[in-house]
Design a protein around this motif. Structure first.
Motif, PDB file in Angstrom:
ATOM      1  N   SER A 148       0.819  -1.207   0.000  1.00 26.09           N
ATOM      2  CA  SER A 148       0.000   0.000   0.000  1.00 26.09           C
ATOM      3  C   SER A 148       0.854   1.260   0.000  1.00 26.09           C
ATOM      4  CB  SER A 148      -0.935   0.003   1.208  1.00 26.09           C
ATOM      5  OG  SER A 148      -1.847  -1.059   1.107  1.00 26.09           O
ATOM      6  N   GLY A 149       2.013   1.199   0.643  1.00 25.78           N
ATOM      7  CA  GLY A 149       2.922   2.340   0.654  1.00 25.78           C
ATOM      8  C   GLY A 149       3.495   2.647  -0.712  1.00 25.78           C
ATOM      9  N   LYS A 150       3.584   1.639  -1.558  1.00 27.02           N
ATOM     10  CA  LYS A 150       4.109   1.815  -2.913  1.00 27.02           C
ATOM     11  C   LYS A 150       3.028   2.262  -3.898  1.00 27.02           C
ATOM     12  CE  LYS A 150       8.266   0.322  -2.003  1.00 27.02           C
ATOM     13  NZ  LYS A 150       9.395   1.224  -2.034  1.00 27.02           N
ATOM     14  N   SER A 151       1.763   2.135  -3.510  1.00 36.37           N
ATOM     15  CA  SER A 151       0.655   2.453  -4.398  1.00 36.37           C
ATOM     16  C   SER A 151       0.214   3.901  -4.207  1.00 36.37           C
ATOM     17  CB  SER A 151      -0.525   1.522  -4.109  1.00 36.37           C
ATOM     18  OG  SER A 151      -1.642   1.890  -4.885  1.00 36.37           O
ATOM     19  N   LYS A 152      -0.100   4.544  -5.286  1.00 42.34           N
ATOM     20  CA  LYS A 152      -0.577   5.924  -5.257  1.00 42.34           C
ATOM     21  C   LYS A 152      -2.090   6.002  -5.466  1.00 42.34           C
ATOM     22  CE  LYS A 152       3.629   7.778  -5.283  1.00 42.34           C
ATOM     23  NZ  LYS A 152       4.401   7.052  -4.334  1.00 42.34           N
ATOM     24  N   HIS A 153      -2.763   4.868  -5.483  1.00 45.30           N
ATOM     25  CA  HIS A 153      -4.188   4.809  -5.787  1.00 45.30           C
ATOM     26  C   HIS A 153      -4.998   4.476  -4.538  1.00 45.30           C
ATOM     27  CE1 HIS A 153      -3.102   4.955 -10.009  1.00 45.30           C
ATOM     28  NE2 HIS A 153      -2.232   3.998  -9.771  1.00 45.30           N
ATOM     29  N   SER A 154      -6.297   4.777  -4.602  1.00 46.58           N
ATOM     30  CA  SER A 154      -7.181   4.434  -3.487  1.00 46.58           C
ATOM     31  C   SER A 154      -7.578   2.954  -3.525  1.00 46.58           C
ATOM     32  CB  SER A 154      -8.440   5.301  -3.527  1.00 46.58           C
ATOM     33  OG  SER A 154      -9.158   5.074  -4.731  1.00 46.58           O
ATOM     34  N   THR A 172      -7.631 -12.069   4.644  1.00 43.57           N
ATOM     35  CA  THR A 172      -8.470 -11.328   5.571  1.00 43.57           C
ATOM     36  C   THR A 172      -9.780 -10.893   4.937  1.00 43.57           C
ATOM     37  OG1 THR A 172      -8.599  -9.365   6.929  1.00 43.57           O
ATOM     38  CG2 THR A 172      -7.087  -9.259   5.086  1.00 43.57           C
ATOM     39  N   PHE A 173     -10.817 -11.589   5.300  1.00 44.47           N
ATOM     40  CA  PHE A 173     -12.140 -11.256   4.777  1.00 44.47           C
ATOM     41  C   PHE A 173     -12.657  -9.957   5.381  1.00 44.47           C
ATOM     42  CE2 PHE A 173     -16.784 -11.788   4.442  1.00 44.47           C
ATOM     43  CZ  PHE A 173     -16.877 -11.984   3.077  1.00 44.47           C
ATOM     44  N   SER A 174     -12.370  -9.717   6.642  1.00 50.74           N
ATOM     45  CA  SER A 174     -12.868  -8.507   7.293  1.00 50.74           C
ATOM     46  C   SER A 174     -12.256  -7.248   6.665  1.00 50.74           C
ATOM     47  CB  SER A 174     -12.600  -8.546   8.795  1.00 50.74           C
ATOM     48  OG  SER A 174     -11.221  -8.681   9.055  1.00 50.74           O
ATOM     49  N   THR A 175     -10.964  -7.256   6.394  1.00 45.86           N
ATOM     50  CA  THR A 175     -10.340  -6.102   5.752  1.00 45.86           C
ATOM     51  C   THR A 175     -10.863  -5.942   4.334  1.00 45.86           C
ATOM     52  OG1 THR A 175      -8.366  -6.369   7.102  1.00 45.86           O
ATOM     53  CG2 THR A 175      -8.139  -5.046   5.119  1.00 45.86           C
ATOM     54  N   PHE A 176     -11.078  -7.037   3.653  1.00 46.63           N
ATOM     55  CA  PHE A 176     -11.654  -7.015   2.308  1.00 46.63           C
ATOM     56  C   PHE A 176     -13.017  -6.319   2.338  1.00 46.63           C
ATOM     57  CE2 PHE A 176     -14.587  -9.670  -0.397  1.00 46.63           C
ATOM     58  CZ  PHE A 176     -14.292  -9.076  -1.600  1.00 46.63           C
ATOM     59  N   MET A 177     -13.866  -6.673   3.283  1.00 52.84           N
ATOM     60  CA  MET A 177     -15.183  -6.054   3.397  1.00 52.84           C
ATOM     61  C   MET A 177     -15.073  -4.576   3.767  1.00 52.84           C
ATOM     62  SD  MET A 177     -17.691  -8.030   2.679  1.00 52.84           S
ATOM     63  CE  MET A 177     -16.699  -8.648   1.342  1.00 52.84           C
ATOM     64  N   TYR A 178     -14.214  -4.267   4.710  1.00 53.41           N
ATOM     65  CA  TYR A 178     -14.010  -2.884   5.152  1.00 53.41           C
ATOM     66  C   TYR A 178     -13.553  -2.001   3.998  1.00 53.41           C
ATOM     67  CZ  TYR A 178     -11.682   1.043   7.472  1.00 53.41           C
ATOM     68  OH  TYR A 178     -11.271   2.295   7.841  1.00 53.41           O
ATOM     69  N   GLU A 179     -12.560  -2.450   3.256  1.00 52.09           N
ATOM     70  CA  GLU A 179     -12.039  -1.649   2.153  1.00 52.09           C
ATOM     71  C   GLU A 179     -13.041  -1.539   1.005  1.00 52.09           C
ATOM     72  OE1 GLU A 179      -7.295  -2.327   2.961  1.00 52.09           O
ATOM     73  OE2 GLU A 179      -8.295  -3.617   1.501  1.00 52.09           O
ATOM     74  N   GLY A 180     -13.749  -2.612   0.724  1.00 56.30           N
ATOM     75  CA  GLY A 180     -14.784  -2.556  -0.312  1.00 56.30           C
ATOM     76  C   GLY A 180     -15.895  -1.589   0.060  1.00 56.30           C
ATOM     77  N   PHE A 181     -16.332  -1.635   1.306  1.00 61.91           N
ATOM     78  CA  PHE A 181     -17.378  -0.731   1.781  1.00 61.91           C
ATOM     79  C   PHE A 181     -16.900   0.717   1.740  1.00 61.91           C
ATOM     80  CE2 PHE A 181     -19.791   1.472   5.103  1.00 61.91           C
ATOM     81  CZ  PHE A 181     -21.083   1.189   4.689  1.00 61.91           C
ATOM     82  N   ASN A 182     -15.641   0.939   2.127  1.00 65.94           N
ATOM     83  CA  ASN A 182     -15.100   2.304   2.100  1.00 65.94           C
ATOM     84  C   ASN A 182     -15.045   2.867   0.683  1.00 65.94           C
ATOM     85  OD1 ASN A 182     -14.847   2.740   4.793  1.00 65.94           O
ATOM     86  ND2 ASN A 182     -12.676   2.232   4.889  1.00 65.94           N
ATOM     87  N   LEU A 183     -14.755   2.026  -0.296  1.00 61.45           N
ATOM     88  CA  LEU A 183     -14.763   2.506  -1.676  1.00 61.45           C
ATOM     89  C   LEU A 183     -16.158   2.999  -2.066  1.00 61.45           C
ATOM     90  CD1 LEU A 183     -12.493  -0.132  -3.442  1.00 61.45           C
ATOM     91  CD2 LEU A 183     -11.974   2.294  -3.086  1.00 61.45           C
ATOM     92  N   PHE A 184     -17.186   2.284  -1.633  1.00 59.54           N
ATOM     93  CA  PHE A 184     -18.559   2.745  -1.890  1.00 59.54           C
ATOM     94  C   PHE A 184     -18.822   4.070  -1.175  1.00 59.54           C
ATOM     95  CE2 PHE A 184     -19.652  -1.752  -3.001  1.00 59.54           C
ATOM     96  CZ  PHE A 184     -20.174  -1.490  -4.261  1.00 59.54           C
ATOM     97  N   GLU A 233     -16.752   6.362  -0.370  1.00 59.72           N
ATOM     98  CA  GLU A 233     -15.975   7.430  -0.995  1.00 59.72           C
ATOM     99  C   GLU A 233     -16.430   7.694  -2.428  1.00 59.72           C
ATOM    100  OE1 GLU A 233     -11.946   6.109  -0.545  1.00 59.72           O
ATOM    101  OE2 GLU A 233     -12.061   6.227   1.646  1.00 59.72           O
ATOM    102  N   LYS A 234     -17.565   7.119  -2.792  1.00 58.04           N
ATOM    103  CA  LYS A 234     -18.161   7.313  -4.118  1.00 58.04           C
ATOM    104  C   LYS A 234     -17.270   6.794  -5.244  1.00 58.04           C
ATOM    105  CE  LYS A 234     -21.649   9.736  -2.398  1.00 58.04           C
ATOM    106  NZ  LYS A 234     -22.122   9.042  -1.242  1.00 58.04           N
ATOM    107  N   GLU A 235     -16.470   5.805  -4.945  1.00 64.03           N
ATOM    108  CA  GLU A 235     -15.649   5.152  -5.967  1.00 64.03           C
ATOM    109  C   GLU A 235     -16.307   3.822  -6.335  1.00 64.03           C
ATOM    110  OE1 GLU A 235     -11.421   5.225  -5.689  1.00 64.03           O
ATOM    111  OE2 GLU A 235     -11.482   6.794  -4.157  1.00 64.03           O
ATOM    112  N   THR A 236     -17.505   3.937  -6.850  1.00 65.21           N
ATOM    113  CA  THR A 236     -18.347   2.771  -7.116  1.00 65.21           C
ATOM    114  C   THR A 236     -17.703   1.796  -8.096  1.00 65.21           C
ATOM    115  OG1 THR A 236     -20.263   4.176  -6.713  1.00 65.21           O
ATOM    116  CG2 THR A 236     -20.673   2.073  -7.799  1.00 65.21           C
ATOM    117  N   LEU A 237     -17.128   2.300  -9.162  1.00 63.74           N
ATOM    118  CA  LEU A 237     -16.489   1.412 -10.133  1.00 63.74           C
ATOM    119  C   LEU A 237     -15.328   0.652  -9.498  1.00 63.74           C
ATOM    120  CD1 LEU A 237     -16.304   0.311 -12.992  1.00 63.74           C
ATOM    121  CD2 LEU A 237     -14.851   2.275 -13.574  1.00 63.74           C
ATOM    122  N   ASN A 238     -14.469   1.346  -8.755  1.00 67.79           N
ATOM    123  CA  ASN A 238     -13.368   0.663  -8.056  1.00 67.79           C
ATOM    124  C   ASN A 238     -13.899  -0.351  -7.052  1.00 67.79           C
ATOM    125  OD1 ASN A 238     -11.060   1.595  -9.257  1.00 67.79           O
ATOM    126  ND2 ASN A 238     -10.720   3.250  -7.802  1.00 67.79           N
TER     127      ASN A 238
END
Length: 117
Positions: free
Chosen positions: A25-31, A73-85, A87-92
């Protein structure tokens, strides 16, 4: 002994997941949550290998239930997916969730084929 194997594997898996996730994640510049994405796909692939190569039940407890159970990690997967929604990043969000599920299943299948060689 069962709990010790799962605990040792789990401790190692969670530390590797945390460290690798932060590094990626530190190497990535994307959300896009690329760290968790890579970790979950590689974990599914490794679980496919481990579950088909015929390891002993103790090794399966250590690696499958312990290490890979904590590494993915399923919980982090769900958390990050929900956060994308949120943050209005629906496509991501859709790309992340669908690709994680599809590539996770595919990774497990590839790993099981590798394990059966």
């Amino acid at each position: 002994m069962t709990y010790v194997l799962v605990a040792v594997g789990g401790a190692a898996g969670s530390l590797v997941r945390y460290s690798l996730g932060k590094f990626i994640s530190g190497k990535s510049k994307h959300s896009f949550p690329i760290g968790t994405f890579i970790i979950n796909i590689t974990g599914a692939t490794f679980l496919g290998i481990v579950s088909t190569i015929g390891v002993s039940s103790n090794i399966m407890l250590l690696l499958g239930d312990g290490f890979l159970g904590a590494y993915t990690t399923f919980s982090t997967f769900m958390y990050e997916g929900f956060n994308l929604f949120q943050e209005k990043e629906t496509l991501n969000a859709f790309i992340y969730i669908l690709c994680s599920v599809i590539l996770g299943l595919g990774g497990y299948w590839v790993g099981s084929k590798i394990g059966n060689l």
